[in-house]
Design an enzyme around this catalytic site. Sequence first.
Site, PDB file in Angstrom:
ATOM      1  N   VAL A 124      46.596  59.856  39.454  1.00  0.00           N
ATOM      2  CA  VAL A 124      45.795  60.784  40.265  1.00  0.00           C
ATOM      3  C   VAL A 124      45.463  62.028  39.443  1.00  0.00           C
ATOM      4  CG1 VAL A 124      45.719  62.176  42.358  1.00  0.00           C
ATOM      5  CG2 VAL A 124      46.904  59.979  42.384  1.00  0.00           C
ATOM      6  N   GLY A 126      44.612  62.741  36.381  1.00  0.00           N
ATOM      7  CA  GLY A 126      44.958  62.930  34.976  1.00  0.00           C
ATOM      8  C   GLY A 126      46.047  63.953  34.736  1.00  0.00           C
ATOM      9  N   LYS A 197      42.718  57.187  44.763  1.00  0.00           N
ATOM     10  CA  LYS A 197      43.503  58.396  44.520  1.00  0.00           C
ATOM     11  C   LYS A 197      43.783  59.146  45.818  1.00  0.00           C
ATOM     12  CE  LYS A 197      41.600  58.817  39.863  1.00  0.00           C
ATOM     13  NZ  LYS A 197      40.634  59.508  38.982  1.00  0.00           N
TER      14      LYS A 197
END
Length: 393
Positions: A124, A126, A197
Amino acid sequence: MQKQLKIGLFGFGVVGSGLFEVLKQTPGFKTEILKICVKDRKKNRPDGIDIFTFEKDDILGNSDINLVVELIDDPDEAFEIVKTAMQRGKAVVSANKKMIAEHLEELHALQQAYRVPFLYEASVCGSIPVIRNLEEYYDNDLLSSIEGICNGTTNYILTRTIEDRKSYEEVLSVAKKLGFAESNPKLDVEAFDPKFKLTILIAHTFGLFLHPDQIFNYGIQHLSAEDTNYAREKGLKLKLIAKAYKNNGKIHGWVIPEFVTTQSHFYHVQNEYNAVQIGAAFTDSQFFIGKGAGSFPTASAVLSDISAISYEYRYEYKKARQNQSSEFSNDLNIRLYIRYKNEEDLSELELIDVEESHINKNYRYKIAQVNLANIQEFDPSSRGIFIAHHPAY
């Protein structure tokens, strides 16, 4: 006390190779990669690395390996790897958002049954540590909302179409050349990636385990010059926003392009950057920004999870334990900009309150209240319609 980790790594693509390099450049870590399992037998591998294998049981069946790091593309194969690893008592780190979103409730049960940690911060946004913050900093706060730009590909495309006055097709082509978009960008531009995400974020924000199919997603694949010109003329910007909020005991959520004003923090989030805003009762609103994709930003999030596991950290899913009565619902009205070709294209869409209507030969749009459940059933994408959540002035 820091635990010595013996790692079995699945996947040596962009993120896997990035993690390998990051580990080499990070002193003080008590870690060692014992095996790297890859699929392609014909692909050239870096010289000097002699720990590659093509057999997954060389990792899953190796009693010396106590941490499995899963970084492959195939979500079905990833689930079998993660499930087997946990059943064999191994800790797991993963970045596979589709696999996690589709199986999160079962994966949560496996963690409880086998008492092993499973961390997935890299799945989620980065490099933004949003899951850890939701689990620790906001563990007892009354959270009201979470929303964000959770896909760097679409944010890059939307930024450049407005800033450079180029077409969606032109910018998408550039994004592919720069490595910001896949050769088949469907998961990104049709908003499936941010939906996965958001599914994960809802579990840690509100304690609800959902299947991604419950969340409505609409992407930017039908974006036109008329839409970006409208944004420019109104002093707005277009962003693909994943949003969930709590209202009267129900959780509502969606992923839809949104026109944002200069007052929004998201207005200033450009190119491949991601951002997340969390609304809470006691801390009001907090905003996080960082690079959401790429080898090193994602590898840094994986590295953070590895470090956490070395200190015996695991998610406690405190919101899931606290949750008593909340349910997810798409039964609400939202204000939409709807750009369409012909009136008959909207015949099955129940417009509740048309606030604005513009019609000429080449450009037609309406701004109206629409029930989210109705538009989900209507499926505007099949009609070539572009929609965007529109702020009230």
